[in-house]
Scaffold this active site. Structure first.
Site, PDB file in Angstrom:
ATOM      1  N   ALA A  66      26.380  47.187 -23.216  1.00  0.00           N
ATOM      2  CA  ALA A  66      27.601  47.358 -22.441  1.00  0.00           C
ATOM      3  C   ALA A  66      28.303  46.004 -22.381  1.00  0.00           C
ATOM      4  O   ALA A  66      27.666  44.958 -22.519  1.00  0.00           O
ATOM      5  CB  ALA A  66      27.258  47.851 -21.047  1.00  0.00           C
ATOM      6  N   GLU A 114      20.647  52.581 -25.839  1.00  0.00           N
ATOM      7  CA  GLU A 114      20.852  53.872 -25.150  1.00  0.00           C
ATOM      8  C   GLU A 114      21.715  54.798 -26.010  1.00  0.00           C
ATOM      9  O   GLU A 114      21.463  56.005 -26.099  1.00  0.00           O
ATOM     10  CB  GLU A 114      21.498  53.621 -23.779  1.00  0.00           C
ATOM     11  CG  GLU A 114      20.545  52.915 -22.819  1.00  0.00           C
ATOM     12  CD  GLU A 114      21.225  52.454 -21.541  1.00  0.00           C
ATOM     13  OE1 GLU A 114      22.215  51.687 -21.630  1.00  0.00           O
ATOM     14  OE2 GLU A 114      20.793  52.870 -20.452  1.00  0.00           O
TER      15      GLU A 114
HETATM   16  N1  COA Z   1      28.997  42.187 -23.840  1.00  0.00           N
HETATM   17  C1  COA Z   1      30.083  41.422 -24.051  1.00  0.00           C
HETATM   18  N2  COA Z   1      30.161  40.532 -25.041  1.00  0.00           N
HETATM   19  C2  COA Z   1      29.099  40.397 -25.850  1.00  0.00           C
HETATM   20  C3  COA Z   1      27.936  41.153 -25.672  1.00  0.00           C
HETATM   21  C4  COA Z   1      27.900  42.082 -24.616  1.00  0.00           C
HETATM   22  N3  COA Z   1      26.840  42.869 -24.381  1.00  0.00           N
HETATM   23  N4  COA Z   1      27.030  40.790 -26.608  1.00  0.00           N
HETATM   24  C5  COA Z   1      27.646  39.846 -27.355  1.00  0.00           C
HETATM   25  N5  COA Z   1      28.884  39.604 -26.883  1.00  0.00           N
HETATM   26  C6  COA Z   1      29.863  38.653 -27.406  1.00  0.00           C
HETATM   27  C7  COA Z   1      29.515  37.232 -27.023  1.00  0.00           C
HETATM   28  O1  COA Z   1      29.956  36.943 -25.727  1.00  0.00           O
HETATM   29  C8  COA Z   1      30.275  36.482 -28.092  1.00  0.00           C
HETATM   30  O2  COA Z   1      31.634  36.472 -27.753  1.00  0.00           O
HETATM   31  P1  COA Z   1      32.520  35.100 -27.853  1.00  0.00           P
HETATM   32  O3  COA Z   1      32.422  34.713 -29.294  1.00  0.00           O
HETATM   33  O4  COA Z   1      33.885  35.542 -27.435  1.00  0.00           O
HETATM   34  O5  COA Z   1      31.838  34.122 -26.941  1.00  0.00           O
HETATM   35  C9  COA Z   1      30.127  37.366 -29.320  1.00  0.00           C
HETATM   36  O6  COA Z   1      29.852  38.653 -28.818  1.00  0.00           O
HETATM   37  C10 COA Z   1      28.984  36.963 -30.240  1.00  0.00           C
HETATM   38  O7  COA Z   1      27.799  36.917 -29.469  1.00  0.00           O
HETATM   39  P2  COA Z   1      26.826  35.637 -29.414  1.00  0.00           P
HETATM   40  O8  COA Z   1      26.033  35.721 -28.171  1.00  0.00           O
HETATM   41  O9  COA Z   1      27.596  34.390 -29.673  1.00  0.00           O
HETATM   42  O10 COA Z   1      25.904  35.939 -30.694  1.00  0.00           O
HETATM   43  P3  COA Z   1      24.412  35.416 -30.920  1.00  0.00           P
HETATM   44  O11 COA Z   1      24.092  35.708 -32.342  1.00  0.00           O
HETATM   45  O12 COA Z   1      24.218  34.024 -30.439  1.00  0.00           O
HETATM   46  O13 COA Z   1      23.491  36.365 -29.983  1.00  0.00           O
HETATM   47  C11 COA Z   1      22.795  38.458 -28.997  1.00  0.00           C
HETATM   48  C12 COA Z   1      23.410  37.749 -30.233  1.00  0.00           C
HETATM   49  C13 COA Z   1      22.890  39.950 -29.231  1.00  0.00           C
HETATM   50  C14 COA Z   1      21.306  38.045 -28.865  1.00  0.00           C
HETATM   51  C15 COA Z   1      23.562  38.036 -27.729  1.00  0.00           C
HETATM   52  O14 COA Z   1      24.943  38.219 -27.952  1.00  0.00           O
HETATM   53  C16 COA Z   1      23.182  38.804 -26.498  1.00  0.00           C
HETATM   54  O15 COA Z   1      22.138  38.566 -25.902  1.00  0.00           O
HETATM   55  N6  COA Z   1      24.056  39.757 -26.082  1.00  0.00           N
HETATM   56  C17 COA Z   1      23.874  40.512 -24.859  1.00  0.00           C
HETATM   57  C18 COA Z   1      22.774  41.511 -25.001  1.00  0.00           C
HETATM   58  C19 COA Z   1      22.584  42.267 -23.687  1.00  0.00           C
HETATM   59  O16 COA Z   1      22.115  41.720 -22.706  1.00  0.00           O
HETATM   60  N7  COA Z   1      22.934  43.539 -23.696  1.00  0.00           N
HETATM   61  C20 COA Z   1      22.767  44.395 -22.552  1.00  0.00           C
HETATM   62  C21 COA Z   1      24.025  44.465 -21.761  1.00  0.00           C
HETATM   63  S1  COA Z   1      23.783  45.539 -20.371  1.00  0.00           S
END
Ligand code: COA
Length: 260
Positions: A66, A114
C-alpha cells in the site's frame, strides 16, 4: 475507459491488467485500488475475456505494498475506508468467476502480497520476494493478509511472516504453497502466457464452477461445501461445453468450448 494508474491489453481471450506506477514500485494508493476494482469488474462483464493476468510495470516490483506516503496522513476513519476499499478489490478478484493469474517478477510486499494472494494462481520469477512487513510500520495488514495467508499456509506461517515481517524468497514461498510456480526471470512471460492460454480454451462455466466451489465452498462447513460442489457438478450437465468435452474425448479429438 482510460486509466491513469493502469494499462490493460487483450491477447485473444486473455486480458492483462498492468499496474503502472513503476517510480513508486507500483504501490497501491486509493486511485490505483479504485481503478483496479473497475478494471476487474469490466473484465468480469466482458464475455470475450476468459482469463485475467495481473502484472506490475518494471523489473523491480509486482507491487511494493500500500502507498505509505498516502497512508501516513490518514485518520482512523479514512484508514477504515482504505482497508475496506482494498478488501473489496481483493474480493472482486477472488470472486471474479474467471481465473486470475498474478505475474510476480519482483517485490510482492504488504498490499502486494495481499493482492497476489487474492489471485487464483501465482507465477513468480526466482527473483521475487514476498512478505508482510507492516509490523515495521507499526501497522497490521489491512487488505486481507491476515486471513488469506492463514488460509493458504496455516496459522504458524501466517504468524511468523506477519509478526516478524521478514521477506522470503520465491523458493520458500513455493515450498509454503504461497506461489504456484517459480521460474527463471527470463521465462516468466512465457510461463504465464502458457498458463493463460491453457485457461483461455478451457470450459469457462466449469472454470467458474471450480472457482466457486473451492473459494466459496471452502469457507463453509464440509456438508455445505459438498452441497456447493454437487450443485456446480449438476449445473455442468446443463452446458453445451460438457457435452462437447465428453463427446470430444470419446471421438478422440480436441474439444472446443464456447461457454454455453
Ligand atoms: N509506498 C509508497 N512508496 C513506495 C513504497 C510503498 N509501499 N515502496 C516503495 N516506494 C517508493 C519509494 O518511496 C521510492 O520513491 P522515491 O524514489 O520517490 O523516494 C521508490 O518507490 C523506490 O523505492 P526504494 O525504497 O528507493 O527502492 P529500494 O530498492 O531501495 O527498496 C523496497 C525496495 C521494496 C525494499 C522498499 O521500497 C520498501 O521497503 N518498500 C516498502 C515495503 C512495505 O513496507 N510495504 C508494505 C506497505 S503497508
Amino acid at each position: 475507459m482510460a486509466f491513469r494508474t493502469l494499462a490493460t491489453a487483450d491477447r485473444g481471450a486473455v486480458r492483462t491488467i498492468t499496474i503502472n506506477r513503476p517510480d513508486k514500485l507500483n504501490a497501491l494508493n486509493r486511485e490505483t485500488i479504485g481503478e483496479l476494482t473497475l478494471a476487474f469488474r469490466q473484465a468480469q462483464q466482458d464475455d470475450a475475456v476468459r482469463v485475467v493476468v495481473l502484472a506490475g510495470t518494471g523489473e523491480k516490483a509486482f507491487v511494493a505494498g500500500a502507498d505509505i506516503a498516502e497512508m501516513t496522513g490518514l485518520t482512523p476513519v479514512q484508514a477504515q475506508t482504505f482497508s475496506h476499499a482494498g478488501q473489496v478489490l481483493m474480493r472482486t478478484i477472488e470472486g471474479l468467476g474467471k481465473p486470475v493469474v498474478a505475474k510476480i517478477q519482483g517485490y510482492a510486499l504488504g498490499g502486494g502480497m495481499e493482492l497476489a494472494m487474492a489471485c487464483h494462481l501465482r507465477v513468480a520469477s526466482e527473483k521475487a520476494k514476498f512478505g508482510q512487513p507492516e509490523i515495521g510500520l507499526g501497522l497490521i495488514p489491512g487488505f486481507g493478509g491476515t486471513q488469506r495467508l492463514t488460509r493458504l499456509t496455516g496459522r504458524g506461517v501466517a504468524l511468523e511472516l506477519c509478526l516478524l515481517g521478514q521477506q522470503i524468497d520465491a523458493a520458500r514461498a513455493e515450498r509454503l504453497g504461497i506461489v504456484t510456480r517459480v521460474v527463471a526471470a527470463e521465462e516468466l512471460d512465457a510461463s504465464v502466457d502458457a498458463i493463460a492460454d491453457q485457461l483461455a480454451v478451457a470450459a469457462p462455466l466449469a472454470l467458474k464452477g471450480i472457482l466457486d466451489a473451492v473459494i466459496e465452498g471452502g469457507e463453509c462447513a464440509i456438508d455445505q461445501g459438498l452441497a456447493f460442489e454437487t450443485q456446480g457438478f449438476a449445473i455442468a450437465f446443463s452446458t453445451e461445453d460438457m457435452r462437447e468435452g465428453t463427446a470430444a474425448f470419446l471421438e478422440r479429438r480436441k474439444p472446443t468450448f464456447h461457454g454455453r
